[in-house]
Scaffold this motif. Structure first.
Motif, PDB file in Angstrom:
ATOM      1  N   ALA A   1      42.768  39.198  31.315  1.00 40.81           N
ATOM      2  CA  ALA A   1      42.172  40.091  32.101  1.00 40.81           C
ATOM      3  C   ALA A   1      42.620  41.467  31.940  1.00 40.81           C
ATOM      4  CB  ALA A   1      42.584  39.735  33.638  1.00 40.81           C
ATOM      5  N   LEU A   2      44.002  41.552  31.917  1.00 37.39           N
ATOM      6  CA  LEU A   2      44.670  42.934  31.712  1.00 37.39           C
ATOM      7  C   LEU A   2      44.199  43.681  30.520  1.00 37.39           C
ATOM      8  CD1 LEU A   2      48.373  42.231  32.586  1.00 37.39           C
ATOM      9  CD2 LEU A   2      46.776  43.620  33.960  1.00 37.39           C
ATOM     10  N   ASP A   3      43.994  43.060  29.301  1.00 37.56           N
ATOM     11  CA  ASP A   3      43.337  43.515  28.165  1.00 37.56           C
ATOM     12  C   ASP A   3      42.107  44.154  28.030  1.00 37.56           C
ATOM     13  OD1 ASP A   3      45.485  42.888  26.847  1.00 37.56           O
ATOM     14  OD2 ASP A   3      45.047  40.972  25.784  1.00 37.56           O
TER      15      ASP A   3
ATOM     16  N   ALA B   1      40.938  48.134  28.238  1.00 36.42           N
ATOM     17  CA  ALA B   1      39.512  48.286  27.209  1.00 36.42           C
ATOM     18  C   ALA B   1      38.480  48.836  27.620  1.00 36.42           C
ATOM     19  CB  ALA B   1      39.518  47.127  26.135  1.00 36.42           C
ATOM     20  N   GLY B   2      38.350  48.804  29.027  1.00 38.63           N
ATOM     21  CA  GLY B   2      37.265  49.385  29.877  1.00 38.63           C
ATOM     22  C   GLY B   2      36.102  48.179  29.790  1.00 38.63           C
ATOM     23  N   GLU B   3      36.408  47.103  29.504  1.00 32.08           N
ATOM     24  CA  GLU B   3      35.341  45.913  29.420  1.00 32.08           C
ATOM     25  C   GLU B   3      35.273  45.124  30.705  1.00 32.08           C
ATOM     26  OE1 GLU B   3      36.954  43.887  26.280  1.00 32.08           O
ATOM     27  OE2 GLU B   3      36.410  45.320  24.634  1.00 32.08           O
ATOM     28  N   PRO B   4      34.201  44.624  31.016  1.00 36.45           N
ATOM     29  CA  PRO B   4      34.108  43.621  32.394  1.00 36.45           C
ATOM     30  C   PRO B   4      34.647  42.470  32.086  1.00 36.45           C
ATOM     31  CG  PRO B   4      31.862  43.618  30.784  1.00 36.45           C
ATOM     32  CD  PRO B   4      32.834  44.615  30.316  1.00 36.45           C
ATOM     33  N   VAL B   5      35.341  42.021  33.376  1.00 38.28           N
ATOM     34  CA  VAL B   5      36.224  40.643  33.166  1.00 38.28           C
ATOM     35  C   VAL B   5      36.317  40.210  34.526  1.00 38.28           C
ATOM     36  CG1 VAL B   5      38.183  41.851  33.460  1.00 38.28           C
ATOM     37  CG2 VAL B   5      38.117  39.470  32.595  1.00 38.28           C
TER      38      VAL B   5
ATOM     39  N   ALA C   1      40.342  33.611  33.320  1.00 37.63           N
ATOM     40  CA  ALA C   1      39.573  35.101  33.209  1.00 37.63           C
ATOM     41  C   ALA C   1      38.193  34.860  32.213  1.00 37.63           C
ATOM     42  CB  ALA C   1      40.631  35.873  32.009  1.00 37.63           C
ATOM     43  N   ILE C   2      37.216  35.579  32.753  1.00 33.66           N
ATOM     44  CA  ILE C   2      36.000  35.257  32.331  1.00 33.66           C
ATOM     45  C   ILE C   2      35.314  36.729  31.906  1.00 33.66           C
ATOM     46  CG2 ILE C   2      33.551  34.219  32.655  1.00 33.66           C
ATOM     47  CD1 ILE C   2      34.593  32.973  35.066  1.00 33.66           C
ATOM     48  N   SER C   3      34.841  36.687  30.546  1.00 34.90           N
ATOM     49  CA  SER C   3      34.385  37.944  30.099  1.00 34.90           C
ATOM     50  C   SER C   3      33.533  37.556  29.014  1.00 34.90           C
ATOM     51  CB  SER C   3      35.503  38.680  29.352  1.00 34.90           C
ATOM     52  OG  SER C   3      35.965  38.093  28.151  1.00 34.90           O
ATOM     53  N   PRO C   4      32.511  38.609  28.567  1.00 33.51           N
ATOM     54  CA  PRO C   4      31.635  38.539  27.540  1.00 33.51           C
ATOM     55  C   PRO C   4      32.271  37.723  26.200  1.00 33.51           C
ATOM     56  CG  PRO C   4      31.344  40.703  28.305  1.00 33.51           C
ATOM     57  CD  PRO C   4      32.844  40.141  29.025  1.00 33.51           C
ATOM     58  N   ASN C   5      33.691  37.891  26.224  1.00 33.47           N
ATOM     59  CA  ASN C   5      34.240  37.118  25.027  1.00 33.47           C
ATOM     60  C   ASN C   5      34.425  35.637  25.286  1.00 33.47           C
ATOM     61  OD1 ASN C   5      34.189  39.608  23.626  1.00 33.47           O
ATOM     62  ND2 ASN C   5      36.201  40.244  24.440  1.00 33.47           N
ATOM     63  N   GLY C   6      34.189  35.178  26.452  1.00 32.82           N
ATOM     64  CA  GLY C   6      34.696  33.800  26.677  1.00 32.82           C
ATOM     65  C   GLY C   6      35.585  33.600  27.961  1.00 32.82           C
ATOM     66  N   PHE C   7      36.235  32.448  27.691  1.00 28.98           N
ATOM     67  CA  PHE C   7      37.130  31.895  28.899  1.00 28.98           C
ATOM     68  C   PHE C   7      38.623  32.169  28.233  1.00 28.98           C
ATOM     69  CE2 PHE C   7      33.167  30.163  29.731  1.00 28.98           C
ATOM     70  CZ  PHE C   7      33.070  30.016  31.138  1.00 28.98           C
TER      71      PHE C   7
ATOM     72  N   VAL D   1      36.414  40.760  40.493  1.00 30.80           N
ATOM     73  CA  VAL D   1      35.541  41.248  39.438  1.00 30.80           C
ATOM     74  C   VAL D   1      35.636  42.844  38.961  1.00 30.80           C
ATOM     75  CG1 VAL D   1      33.258  41.861  38.807  1.00 30.80           C
ATOM     76  CG2 VAL D   1      33.792  39.887  40.482  1.00 30.80           C
ATOM     77  N   TYR D   2      36.221  43.051  37.542  1.00 32.00           N
ATOM     78  CA  TYR D   2      36.463  44.222  37.424  1.00 32.00           C
ATOM     79  C   TYR D   2      35.445  44.812  36.334  1.00 32.00           C
ATOM     80  CZ  TYR D   2      41.214  43.116  38.946  1.00 32.00           C
ATOM     81  OH  TYR D   2      41.896  43.022  39.825  1.00 32.00           O
ATOM     82  N   SER D   3      34.788  45.861  36.703  1.00 33.10           N
ATOM     83  CA  SER D   3      33.794  46.567  36.018  1.00 33.10           C
ATOM     84  C   SER D   3      34.243  47.529  35.128  1.00 33.10           C
ATOM     85  CB  SER D   3      32.769  47.168  36.885  1.00 33.10           C
ATOM     86  OG  SER D   3      32.072  46.112  37.757  1.00 33.10           O
ATOM     87  N   PRO D   4      33.481  47.934  33.916  1.00 31.27           N
ATOM     88  CA  PRO D   4      33.889  48.969  33.084  1.00 31.27           C
ATOM     89  C   PRO D   4      34.012  50.317  34.013  1.00 31.27           C
ATOM     90  CG  PRO D   4      32.293  47.990  31.992  1.00 31.27           C
ATOM     91  CD  PRO D   4      32.201  47.427  33.449  1.00 31.27           C
TER      92      PRO D   4
END
Length: 349
Positions: free
Chosen positions: A112-114, A118-122, A138-144, A179-182
């Motif tokens: 989540a911190l990364d 990086a300004g990416e959604p998570v 943590a759920i992001s476009p890169n997976g879990f 929910v953390y948006s860019p």
């Protein structure tokens, strides 16, 4: 957690465990939103905050206890009148705070911190109570990343939710989703003297800022060291290539029709959440007439904010910048933007 992400990532990289206290529920008047966090490391160093001051000391002590025991817990603060008196809570609100010990190799918090940095959604999904309180993924476009044992929850389905729950056996289990948006974008067109303080203030508030001007002498990194990007190009040509959405604010400062009008024709047809242009009322009337001649409809013209900014009666470049950025924040928050002392109802609405 977003405002202390860099410090927490540095602690993890240095192998320093810490306790993380996060607001997971509020009732009544509360000065801080869900996800606001206070962290305490083994040396007693604290960063962040959960309440604006009134329960910080109690949460700090709880963080030290959880850091030593390793046992996560969700605590309620201000749920009774007696407790509010004891803690010095002067508002009529209460909050629940999840306190967990975070190890340097924690996969969910680390991911989540990364993403935040990086300004990416998570989205960070965490169990608030039940037998697995504190578990997180943590759920992001890169997976879990991480582990969350909550029965038969379909994790992809909750990533955009604020709060929810599940049932594990006969036990109702609550979880919270942060929910953390860019970062929102601010496009500043015109490298005038007002632009530099606008960039500084906006960066302080977490915007990603681009400055664009067709004149190379004005669009320089020396003039705008705080900007994420400084572009030399015609404003309308740059705008044609920009990714503009509802989280984008556009500030037009060139005060020159040959730059402003082609840009505003495009901006007012976009999804941008805020569009403002520098100029007097006479300039604004002339600008609107020219845009009408270009074929823009009245509903599109109504989106243009000019004269730009809140009425602070400011004179200096810094005061003007504060006025402009304050209006952007007010529009983003759908706020009345008046004097709170003259308003009625809740402060946080």
């Amino acid at each position: 957690m977003k405002d202390i992400a860099a410090t927490l990532r540095a602690w993890m990289d240095a192998g320093r465990p810490f306790a993380l206290a996060s607001v997971v529920a509020t009732t009544g008047s509360s000065p801080r939103p869900l996800g606001t966090a206070l962290a305490v490391d083994a040396d007693g160093t604290a960063v962040g905050g959960v309440s604006g001051g009134c329960v910080e000391a109690a949460v700090y002590v709880r963080c030290q206890e959880v850091l030593e025991s390793g046992t996560a817990a969700t605590e309620s603060f201000g749920s009774t009148e007696e407790e509010r008196f004891y803690l010095g809570i002067t508002c009529e609100g209460s909050m629940e705070v999840l306190v967990v010990r975070v190890e340097p190799d924690d996969p969910a918090i680390g991911a989540a911190l990364d993403a935040i940095l990086a300004g990416e959604p998570v989205s960070l999904v965490r169990a608030v109570d039940g037998p697995h309180v504190g578990d997180a993924v943590a759920i992001s476009p890169n997976g879990f990343a991480g582990r969350l044992e909550l029965g038969a929850i379909d994790l992809p389905a909750v990533s955009g939710t604020v709060r929810g729950g599940a049932v594990e056996g006969d036990t109702a289990v609550r979880f919270a989703v942060e929910v953390y948006s860019p970062p929102p974008r601010l496009l500043v067109y015109g490298g005038v003297d007002f632009a530099a303080p606008i960039v500084r203030v906006a960066k302080t508030l977490g915007f990603r800022v681009t400055v664009c001007d067709a004149r190379p002498v004005f669009a320089t990194e020396i003039r705008f060291p705080d900007a994420d990007e400084v572009i030399v190009d015609w404003p309308h040509r740059h705008f044609d290539q920009a990714a503009v959405d509802a989280d984008t604010a556009i500030v037009v400062l060139t005060h020159d029709a040959k730059f402003d009008l082609p840009l505003l024709e495009r901006a007012l047809a976009s999804e941008a959440g805020y569009i403002g242009a520098l100029g007097s009322r006479a300039t604004h009337r002339d600008r609107l007439e020219r845009l009408r001649e270009a074929g823009l409809a009245e509903d599109a013209l109504a989106r243009l904010r000019s004269p730009i900014g809140l009425d602070l009666n400011g004179r200096t470049a810094d005061e003007t910048a504060l006025s402009i950025v304050a209006e952007i924040v007010a529009v983003r928050n759908d706020a009345r933007a008046g004097f709170l002392t003259n308003a009625e109802g809740p402060i946080h609405h």
